[in-house]
Design a protein around this motif. Structure first.
Motif, PDB file in Angstrom:
ATOM      1  N   UNK A 355       0.960  -1.276   0.011  1.00 55.37           N
ATOM      2  CA  UNK A 355       0.145   0.083   0.060  1.00 55.37           C
ATOM      3  C   UNK A 355       0.868   1.103  -0.055  1.00 55.37           C
ATOM      4  N   UNK A 356       0.958   1.928  -1.137  1.00 58.85           N
ATOM      5  CA  UNK A 356       2.022   3.080  -1.299  1.00 58.85           C
ATOM      6  C   UNK A 356       1.306   4.267  -1.015  1.00 58.85           C
ATOM      7  N   UNK A 357       2.143   5.145  -0.601  1.00 64.58           N
ATOM      8  CA  UNK A 357       1.990   6.742  -0.532  1.00 64.58           C
ATOM      9  C   UNK A 357       3.179   7.362  -0.733  1.00 64.58           C
ATOM     10  N   UNK A 358       2.896   8.695  -1.015  1.00 59.72           N
ATOM     11  CA  UNK A 358       4.039   9.360  -1.133  1.00 59.72           C
ATOM     12  C   UNK A 358       4.270  10.441   0.047  1.00 59.72           C
ATOM     13  N   UNK A 359       5.333  10.308   1.036  1.00 63.00           N
ATOM     14  CA  UNK A 359       5.406  10.583   2.155  1.00 63.00           C
ATOM     15  C   UNK A 359       6.909  10.612   2.605  1.00 63.00           C
ATOM     16  N   UNK A 395      -7.173   7.448  -0.963  1.00 67.55           N
ATOM     17  CA  UNK A 395      -6.526   7.578   0.787  1.00 67.55           C
ATOM     18  C   UNK A 395      -6.278   6.504   1.170  1.00 67.55           C
ATOM     19  N   UNK A 396      -5.426   6.598   2.516  1.00 67.73           N
ATOM     20  CA  UNK A 396      -5.143   5.385   2.946  1.00 67.73           C
ATOM     21  C   UNK A 396      -5.318   5.751   4.456  1.00 67.73           C
ATOM     22  N   UNK A 397      -5.723   4.778   4.963  1.00 69.10           N
ATOM     23  CA  UNK A 397      -5.985   4.606   6.753  1.00 69.10           C
ATOM     24  C   UNK A 397      -5.013   3.973   7.441  1.00 69.10           C
ATOM     25  N   UNK A 398      -4.651   4.539   8.346  1.00 69.94           N
ATOM     26  CA  UNK A 398      -3.567   3.774   9.352  1.00 69.94           C
ATOM     27  C   UNK A 398      -3.969   3.841  10.637  1.00 69.94           C
ATOM     28  N   UNK A 399      -4.248   2.932  11.422  1.00 67.41           N
ATOM     29  CA  UNK A 399      -5.011   2.824  12.625  1.00 67.41           C
ATOM     30  C   UNK A 399      -4.411   1.799  13.734  1.00 67.41           C
ATOM     31  N   UNK A 400      -4.260   2.410  14.823  1.00 65.11           N
ATOM     32  CA  UNK A 400      -3.482   1.743  16.097  1.00 65.11           C
ATOM     33  C   UNK A 400      -4.793   1.661  17.004  1.00 65.11           C
ATOM     34  N   UNK A 435       2.864  16.776  18.056  1.00 68.33           N
ATOM     35  CA  UNK A 435       3.798  16.646  16.889  1.00 68.33           C
ATOM     36  C   UNK A 435       3.327  15.581  15.849  1.00 68.33           C
ATOM     37  N   UNK A 436       2.616  14.628  16.273  1.00 70.79           N
ATOM     38  CA  UNK A 436       2.025  13.589  15.380  1.00 70.79           C
ATOM     39  C   UNK A 436       1.105  14.270  14.489  1.00 70.79           C
ATOM     40  N   UNK A 437       0.219  15.051  15.306  1.00 70.37           N
ATOM     41  CA  UNK A 437      -0.807  15.839  14.341  1.00 70.37           C
ATOM     42  C   UNK A 437      -0.350  16.791  13.472  1.00 70.37           C
ATOM     43  N   UNK A 438       0.696  17.307  13.613  1.00 67.41           N
ATOM     44  CA  UNK A 438       1.514  18.232  12.768  1.00 67.41           C
ATOM     45  C   UNK A 438       1.906  17.831  11.664  1.00 67.41           C
ATOM     46  N   UNK A 439       2.694  16.511  11.903  1.00 72.92           N
ATOM     47  CA  UNK A 439       2.994  15.791  10.703  1.00 72.92           C
ATOM     48  C   UNK A 439       1.915  15.336   9.892  1.00 72.92           C
ATOM     49  N   UNK A 440       1.074  14.707  10.273  1.00 75.54           N
ATOM     50  CA  UNK A 440      -0.052  14.402   9.529  1.00 75.54           C
ATOM     51  C   UNK A 440      -0.642  15.421   8.853  1.00 75.54           C
ATOM     52  N   UNK A 441      -0.882  16.618   9.330  1.00 77.72           N
ATOM     53  CA  UNK A 441      -1.668  17.872   8.752  1.00 77.72           C
ATOM     54  C   UNK A 441      -0.674  18.291   7.531  1.00 77.72           C
ATOM     55  N   UNK A 460      -6.441   7.006  14.557  1.00 83.21           N
ATOM     56  CA  UNK A 460      -6.541   6.786  13.195  1.00 83.21           C
ATOM     57  C   UNK A 460      -5.941   8.172  12.345  1.00 83.21           C
ATOM     58  N   UNK A 461      -5.207   7.544  11.468  1.00 83.56           N
ATOM     59  CA  UNK A 461      -4.943   8.675  10.468  1.00 83.56           C
ATOM     60  C   UNK A 461      -5.297   8.430   9.201  1.00 83.56           C
ATOM     61  N   UNK A 462      -5.763   9.254   8.376  1.00 85.29           N
ATOM     62  CA  UNK A 462      -6.220   9.408   7.052  1.00 85.29           C
ATOM     63  C   UNK A 462      -5.314  10.210   6.184  1.00 85.29           C
ATOM     64  N   UNK A 463      -4.550   9.597   5.148  1.00 91.78           N
ATOM     65  CA  UNK A 463      -3.614  10.208   4.533  1.00 91.78           C
ATOM     66  C   UNK A 463      -3.806   9.973   2.945  1.00 91.78           C
ATOM     67  N   UNK A 464      -3.533  11.209   2.302  1.00 89.65           N
ATOM     68  CA  UNK A 464      -3.714  11.134   0.849  1.00 89.65           C
ATOM     69  C   UNK A 464      -2.589  10.181   0.209  1.00 89.65           C
ATOM     70  N   UNK A 465      -2.827   9.631  -0.891  1.00 89.23           N
ATOM     71  CA  UNK A 465      -1.837   8.749  -1.359  1.00 89.23           C
ATOM     72  C   UNK A 465      -0.786   9.864  -2.267  1.00 89.23           C
TER      73      UNK A 465
END
Length: 471
Positions: A355-359, A395-400, A435-441, A460-465
């Motif tokens: 599952x690939x994203x540009x990040x 989008x990609x969902x990353x959840x712990x 800091x995690x929220x800043x990185x995600x945004x 949960x984090x929702x990230x665009x690919x």
């Protein structure tokens, strides 16, 4: 986070202004209605007074005779001079003559006006006729002969036309009052905008300041209290920026100053442990503690440096194609030993690989490490921590998800605030989730935290690919 109350200041201004106008209109109209009623009734009373005085004077001057003879011979002298109903009575109130031949003829009347006339005074009485419910005004005056009262003359007139005129005026006043009320409501609404509109702008600015945007400025284009408030807000933000800069400079400086000696302390601890200096167990354990505490302090320093970079806008992302499944598996292996030691199951779930994203790999790794560290920290033995990775189109969902102690509803909105440490938190700096929220945004995504106290927490984090879509 901020919600406007239903009953805002504009509603209060409009309602208060409208109530004042409405009360003023009501008082004015009641006063006008009273004046109109008084004017028309007084005018009619004046006309009847003149006519009854004329008739009484005529009787005393020219018809100075027995009242019964007058009734029989000269009664027309009284009613031909007026359009009112004319009644002649003796001193006891018995009607001897009635110009319209009403049912009062031969009856004894005892109304207020007749009683006043019996006492030698002119009297007035307003009443409603029983058969048609129309107001009638009656005036009674004594009839005198040679200085002695020998009877009573009474003039009565219907007030139907006068009441119709008054009612017409009242209807017009009501229509006028409604029109003025609606106009005042419209004007008060427009006037309130001149107050509310700039206040709303200042409120939005205050909200942004509360959320950490200290670079925003309020427009100062007024010289009244609202303009003074705008100037005060700008002065406040300038002071906050200065203090924030001092704080950030201090954090950055002290973090850099701490990094070098911590590296040296850890290095010497490792060196001493690797060489045989004849150390006993106590010294070995002490050096191990020094090494671990150095790692912990280094982690805190790195968090402070990251915080300093984020708030100063110096952070940059090094984006590259990143396989989230591979990253999650790698971190699962890294945290597996810790999870096993604490008897916690660590599971990785994904719907496809890769599952690939540009990040920025290091930054996304930092977020996931933060989530896993919190999950393991607050999950008791026998619990479970699950990493879920889902491909959802663009989008990609990353959840712990953990089965830990959870977060209270009062604290769940605060856990991403800078330097916030929850009541059950073992966080060193209170900066990890912030800091995690800043990185995600910065990656164009967003973060969601859900929790039930005593049941567990979901990060949960929702990230665009970022343009990397599955073919």
């Amino acid at each position: 986070m901020f919600k406007m109350k239903n009953k805002n200041i504009r509603t209060k201004i409009i309602s208060n202004f409208f109530v004042v106008i409405l009360i003023t209109i009501l008082v004015f109209e009641l006063a006008v209605i009273h004046f109109v009623h008084y004017f028309y009734y007084s005018s009619m009373e004046g006309i009847l007074t003149n006519e009854i005085k004329l008739s009484a004077d005529l009787f005393e001057a020219y018809l100075n005779d027995d009242l019964n003879n007058i009734v029989l011979q000269d009664y027309d002298v009284f009613y031909k001079r007026t359009e009112a109903q004319v009644q002649l009575m003796d001193n006891t109130g018995i009607v001897l003559m009635d110009s319209i031949g009403s049912s009062d003829l031969g009856k004894k009347l005892e109304s207020e006006d007749i009683i006043s006339a019996q006492n030698g005074n002119m009297g007035k009485y307003i009443y409603k006729r029983n058969f048609n419910n129309i107001n009638v005004m009656s005036l009674s005056a004594p009839l005198k002969s040679r200085g002695q009262q020998i009877g009573i003359i009474r003039l009565s007139v219907s007030l139907e036309k006068i009441d119709a005129v008054i009612q017409s005026i009242i209807i017009k006043l009501i229509i006028f009052g409604i029109a003025v009320s609606l106009l005042s409501l419209l004007l008060s609404s427009l006037m309130s905008l001149s107050i509310v509109k700039p206040l709303r702008k200042l409120t939005l600015i205050a909200h942004q300041i509360a959320e950490g945007n200290f670079h925003i400025k309020a427009k100062v284009d007024r010289s009244d209290e609202i303009g003074e408030l705008a100037r005060t807000i700008n002065f406040m933000t300038e002071n906050i920026q200065k203090k924030e800069q001092i704080k950030n400079d201090f954090i950055s400086s002290i973090s850099h100053e701490l990094r070098t000696p911590l590296t040296s302390i850890k290095g010497w601890a490792i060196t001493l442990q690797s060489e045989d200096y004849g150390m006993n167990q106590l010294m070995s354990d002490g050096l191990d503690i020094i090494e671990k505490e150095s790692d912990r302090l280094s982690g805190m320093v790195e968090e402070l440096l990251d915080f300093s970079r984020f708030v100063s806008g110096r952070i940059t992302l090094q984006k590259e194609p990143l396989n989230l499944v591979s990253l999650a598996k790698s971190l699962s292996t890294q945290f597996k030993i810790r999870a096993n030691n604490e008897k916690i199951d660590l599971i990785v779930n994904y719907d496809r690989d890769p599952i690939m994203i540009l990040a920025d790999k290091n930054r996304i790794k930092q977020v996931l490490i933060n989530f896993l560290d919190n999950a393991l920290k607050f999950t008791e033995s026998g619990g479970t921590v699950v990493i879920n990775i889902l491909d959802v189109g663009e989008e990609v969902t990353l959840e712990v998800i953990d089965t830990g102690i959870g977060i209270t509803q009062e604290e769940i909105e605060l856990v991403t605030e800078r330097f916030y440490k929850g009541s059950n938190s073992h966080s060193h700096t209170g900066l990890g989730l912030s800091i995690s929220e800043e990185i995600v945004e910065l990656h164009g995504g967003y973060m969601e935290i859900k929790s039930r106290e005593g049941e567990g927490t979901s990060f949960k984090v929702i990230l665009p690919k970022g343009g990397l879509f599955r073919e």
